[in-house]
Design a protein around this motif. Sequence first.
Motif, PDB file in Angstrom:
ATOM      1  N   GLU A 160       0.814  -1.209   0.000  1.00  0.00           N
ATOM      2  CA  GLU A 160       0.000   0.000   0.000  1.00  0.00           C
ATOM      3  C   GLU A 160       0.852   1.265   0.000  1.00  0.00           C
ATOM      4  O   GLU A 160       0.444   2.311  -0.518  1.00  0.00           O
ATOM      5  CB  GLU A 160      -0.938   0.013   1.209  1.00  0.00           C
ATOM      6  CG  GLU A 160      -1.946   1.147   1.181  1.00  0.00           C
ATOM      7  CD  GLU A 160      -2.972   1.064   2.292  1.00  0.00           C
ATOM      8  OE1 GLU A 160      -3.671   2.065   2.512  1.00  0.00           O
ATOM      9  OE2 GLU A 160      -3.065   0.009   2.943  1.00  0.00           O
ATOM     10  N   ARG A 178       4.679   3.561  -4.509  1.00  0.00           N
ATOM     11  CA  ARG A 178       4.233   4.612  -5.431  1.00  0.00           C
ATOM     12  C   ARG A 178       5.027   4.504  -6.720  1.00  0.00           C
ATOM     13  O   ARG A 178       6.226   4.246  -6.696  1.00  0.00           O
ATOM     14  CB  ARG A 178       4.434   6.012  -4.822  1.00  0.00           C
ATOM     15  CG  ARG A 178       3.565   6.308  -3.605  1.00  0.00           C
ATOM     16  CD  ARG A 178       3.952   7.614  -2.950  1.00  0.00           C
ATOM     17  NE  ARG A 178       5.312   7.543  -2.425  1.00  0.00           N
ATOM     18  CZ  ARG A 178       6.213   8.520  -2.549  1.00  0.00           C
ATOM     19  NH1 ARG A 178       5.920   9.633  -3.214  1.00  0.00           N
ATOM     20  NH2 ARG A 178       7.420   8.388  -2.016  1.00  0.00           N
ATOM     21  N   ALA A 217      -2.513  12.425   1.084  1.00  0.00           N
ATOM     22  CA  ALA A 217      -3.633  11.589   0.649  1.00  0.00           C
ATOM     23  C   ALA A 217      -3.822  11.689  -0.864  1.00  0.00           C
ATOM     24  O   ALA A 217      -4.032  10.680  -1.550  1.00  0.00           O
ATOM     25  CB  ALA A 217      -4.914  11.996   1.379  1.00  0.00           C
ATOM     26  N   TYR A 262      -0.963   9.783  -2.683  1.00  0.00           N
ATOM     27  CA  TYR A 262      -1.140   8.327  -2.707  1.00  0.00           C
ATOM     28  C   TYR A 262      -2.324   7.917  -3.579  1.00  0.00           C
ATOM     29  O   TYR A 262      -2.289   6.860  -4.210  1.00  0.00           O
ATOM     30  CB  TYR A 262      -1.292   7.786  -1.278  1.00  0.00           C
ATOM     31  CG  TYR A 262       0.043   7.492  -0.646  1.00  0.00           C
ATOM     32  CD1 TYR A 262       0.648   6.241  -0.793  1.00  0.00           C
ATOM     33  CD2 TYR A 262       0.725   8.461   0.065  1.00  0.00           C
ATOM     34  CE1 TYR A 262       1.881   5.971  -0.233  1.00  0.00           C
ATOM     35  CE2 TYR A 262       1.968   8.194   0.637  1.00  0.00           C
ATOM     36  CZ  TYR A 262       2.537   6.948   0.481  1.00  0.00           C
ATOM     37  OH  TYR A 262       3.773   6.680   1.025  1.00  0.00           O
ATOM     38  N   ARG A 263      -3.366   8.752  -3.644  1.00  0.00           N
ATOM     39  CA  ARG A 263      -4.482   8.433  -4.534  1.00  0.00           C
ATOM     40  C   ARG A 263      -4.069   8.509  -6.001  1.00  0.00           C
ATOM     41  O   ARG A 263      -4.678   7.863  -6.860  1.00  0.00           O
ATOM     42  CB  ARG A 263      -5.661   9.390  -4.293  1.00  0.00           C
ATOM     43  CG  ARG A 263      -6.408   9.170  -2.997  1.00  0.00           C
ATOM     44  CD  ARG A 263      -7.787   9.809  -3.017  1.00  0.00           C
ATOM     45  NE  ARG A 263      -7.789  11.214  -3.357  1.00  0.00           N
ATOM     46  CZ  ARG A 263      -7.637  12.213  -2.487  1.00  0.00           C
ATOM     47  NH1 ARG A 263      -7.453  11.946  -1.211  1.00  0.00           N
ATOM     48  NH2 ARG A 263      -7.679  13.476  -2.883  1.00  0.00           N
ATOM     49  N   LYS A 275      -3.007   1.437  -4.470  1.00  0.00           N
ATOM     50  CA  LYS A 275      -4.434   1.147  -4.645  1.00  0.00           C
ATOM     51  C   LYS A 275      -4.934   1.672  -5.992  1.00  0.00           C
ATOM     52  O   LYS A 275      -5.693   0.997  -6.691  1.00  0.00           O
ATOM     53  CB  LYS A 275      -5.241   1.724  -3.486  1.00  0.00           C
ATOM     54  CG  LYS A 275      -5.088   0.929  -2.189  1.00  0.00           C
ATOM     55  CD  LYS A 275      -5.910   1.515  -1.059  1.00  0.00           C
ATOM     56  CE  LYS A 275      -5.825   0.619   0.183  1.00  0.00           C
ATOM     57  NZ  LYS A 275      -6.552   1.202   1.342  1.00  0.00           N
ATOM     58  N   HIS A 276      -4.496   2.873  -6.341  1.00  0.00           N
ATOM     59  CA  HIS A 276      -4.869   3.409  -7.657  1.00  0.00           C
ATOM     60  C   HIS A 276      -4.275   2.561  -8.775  1.00  0.00           C
ATOM     61  O   HIS A 276      -4.961   2.216  -9.749  1.00  0.00           O
ATOM     62  CB  HIS A 276      -4.393   4.853  -7.781  1.00  0.00           C
ATOM     63  CG  HIS A 276      -4.643   5.460  -9.124  1.00  0.00           C
ATOM     64  ND1 HIS A 276      -5.911   5.585  -9.661  1.00  0.00           N
ATOM     65  CD2 HIS A 276      -3.790   5.950 -10.071  1.00  0.00           C
ATOM     66  CE1 HIS A 276      -5.835   6.139 -10.860  1.00  0.00           C
ATOM     67  NE2 HIS A 276      -4.552   6.361 -11.130  1.00  0.00           N
ATOM     68  N   MET A 303     -10.302   9.251  -7.636  1.00  0.00           N
ATOM     69  CA  MET A 303     -11.537   8.608  -7.170  1.00  0.00           C
ATOM     70  C   MET A 303     -12.638   8.666  -8.215  1.00  0.00           C
ATOM     71  O   MET A 303     -13.537   7.823  -8.227  1.00  0.00           O
ATOM     72  CB  MET A 303     -11.997   9.221  -5.847  1.00  0.00           C
ATOM     73  CG  MET A 303     -11.097   8.850  -4.671  1.00  0.00           C
ATOM     74  SD  MET A 303     -11.798   9.297  -3.067  1.00  0.00           S
ATOM     75  CE  MET A 303     -11.683  11.080  -3.165  1.00  0.00           C
ATOM     76  N   TRP A 328     -12.045   5.606 -10.124  1.00  0.00           N
ATOM     77  CA  TRP A 328     -12.423   4.442  -9.326  1.00  0.00           C
ATOM     78  C   TRP A 328     -13.928   4.204  -9.403  1.00  0.00           C
ATOM     79  O   TRP A 328     -14.378   3.076  -9.550  1.00  0.00           O
ATOM     80  CB  TRP A 328     -12.018   4.637  -7.869  1.00  0.00           C
ATOM     81  CG  TRP A 328     -10.553   4.849  -7.637  1.00  0.00           C
ATOM     82  CD1 TRP A 328      -9.551   4.830  -8.571  1.00  0.00           C
ATOM     83  CD2 TRP A 328      -9.926   5.137  -6.389  1.00  0.00           C
ATOM     84  NE1 TRP A 328      -8.347   5.083  -7.988  1.00  0.00           N
ATOM     85  CE2 TRP A 328      -8.530   5.278  -6.656  1.00  0.00           C
ATOM     86  CE3 TRP A 328     -10.389   5.300  -5.095  1.00  0.00           C
ATOM     87  CZ2 TRP A 328      -7.613   5.561  -5.638  1.00  0.00           C
ATOM     88  CZ3 TRP A 328      -9.474   5.585  -4.084  1.00  0.00           C
ATOM     89  CH2 TRP A 328      -8.103   5.704  -4.360  1.00  0.00           C
ATOM     90  N   PRO A 342      -9.421   4.374   0.349  1.00  0.00           N
ATOM     91  CA  PRO A 342      -8.111   4.696   0.932  1.00  0.00           C
ATOM     92  C   PRO A 342      -7.984   4.318   2.401  1.00  0.00           C
ATOM     93  O   PRO A 342      -6.876   4.062   2.881  1.00  0.00           O
ATOM     94  CB  PRO A 342      -8.005   6.214   0.746  1.00  0.00           C
ATOM     95  CG  PRO A 342      -8.894   6.518  -0.418  1.00  0.00           C
ATOM     96  CD  PRO A 342     -10.036   5.563  -0.267  1.00  0.00           C
ATOM     97  N   GLU A 343      -9.111   4.291   3.121  1.00  0.00           N
ATOM     98  CA  GLU A 343      -9.061   4.000   4.554  1.00  0.00           C
ATOM     99  C   GLU A 343      -9.079   2.505   4.867  1.00  0.00           C
ATOM    100  O   GLU A 343      -8.869   2.110   6.015  1.00  0.00           O
ATOM    101  CB  GLU A 343     -10.249   4.679   5.257  1.00  0.00           C
ATOM    102  CG  GLU A 343     -10.345   6.175   5.021  1.00  0.00           C
ATOM    103  CD  GLU A 343      -9.059   6.899   5.423  1.00  0.00           C
ATOM    104  OE1 GLU A 343      -8.492   6.543   6.471  1.00  0.00           O
ATOM    105  OE2 GLU A 343      -8.635   7.799   4.675  1.00  0.00           O
TER     106      GLU A 343
END
Length: 319
Positions: free
Chosen positions: A186, A189, A213, A216-217, A222-223, A287, A290, A302-303
């Motif tokens: 996680e 990058r 945040a 990382y998004r 995760k992205h 997002m 997403w 993200p959480e």
Amino acid sequence: MKNWNELEKSSFFDANARERAVGLCDKGTFTELLGPQDRFESPHLPVLGTAVEFDDGTVTGVGLIGKHPVFVVSMEGKFIGGAIGEVNGAKMVNTLRLALKAAKEIKAAHADDYDARRPLVAISFETGGVRLHEANAGLLAHAEVMDAIQDCRRILPIVAVVGSKVGCFGGMGFVAAATDVIVMNEEGRIGLTGPEVIEQEMGKDEFDASNKALVYRTTGAKHKYIIGDCNYLVEDTVGDFKAALAEVADLSMEAIEKMRRIGSLELVQEQQGLVKLVAEMQPKDSMDLWKYYGNENPAELPEMTTEEFLKVAKRRPRA
């Protein structure tokens, strides 16, 4: 350095280059090639008054996962941000060439069970890209690494391992994209231009590099997993990364080829389709993408823990 059993349970994010190299192989099998005792340091840095490292900030060597030889390149972000110059670039290139040579020799000697003995290359990226102190040599190293990866294609898998503090940026972002498989935690990058450089050139309204945040998004695992750039998203332990490598080592090259992001006309067209989608959508945040791919509550992702995320995340369909 921690012993192997401790390393397997330790944070990959916190591990240094040598710990990662040792921990990605079976216990007691890793042999370092051109280590500090060999004193292959950059000839350019002393001229500029910059301190050297006797391994030039990159650990290279070979170990085993089961019967599979694993050739490892592991970058140390604490030395000039893991930047690539002439010597550590040459170490990368020749590790890839050595792996290809081993693959051909193993195939000749063990034609009937080559797949069970097929080598694998694991590149643990922790780098901002080209070392500006020796930029021309660093750029040439990038090109030679890309050529060496291409030479290995369909013969043995090249795996990008991304989960350390610096991330993987600059020209090495291109190199990671050119590998067969990308494994991330996680905290990993990947990008071309670093967040601070984007803010410097385009302004804070375009990209606020202090907004972790947002960073990382945009560049985080995760992205990358949702859009298909990351093949395996794992927990942040050295052992979990090693387990992913073991899984890849046992896959067929046909299956591995399907994990690639670039390298064929079809994949280029797939990437062009994604570019067209982004141009049409004009998303303000990752997002938005997403949600487009079926994640109805993107702000919750993200959480989530890695385990929770993997259970619910919807990914971009691949052809």
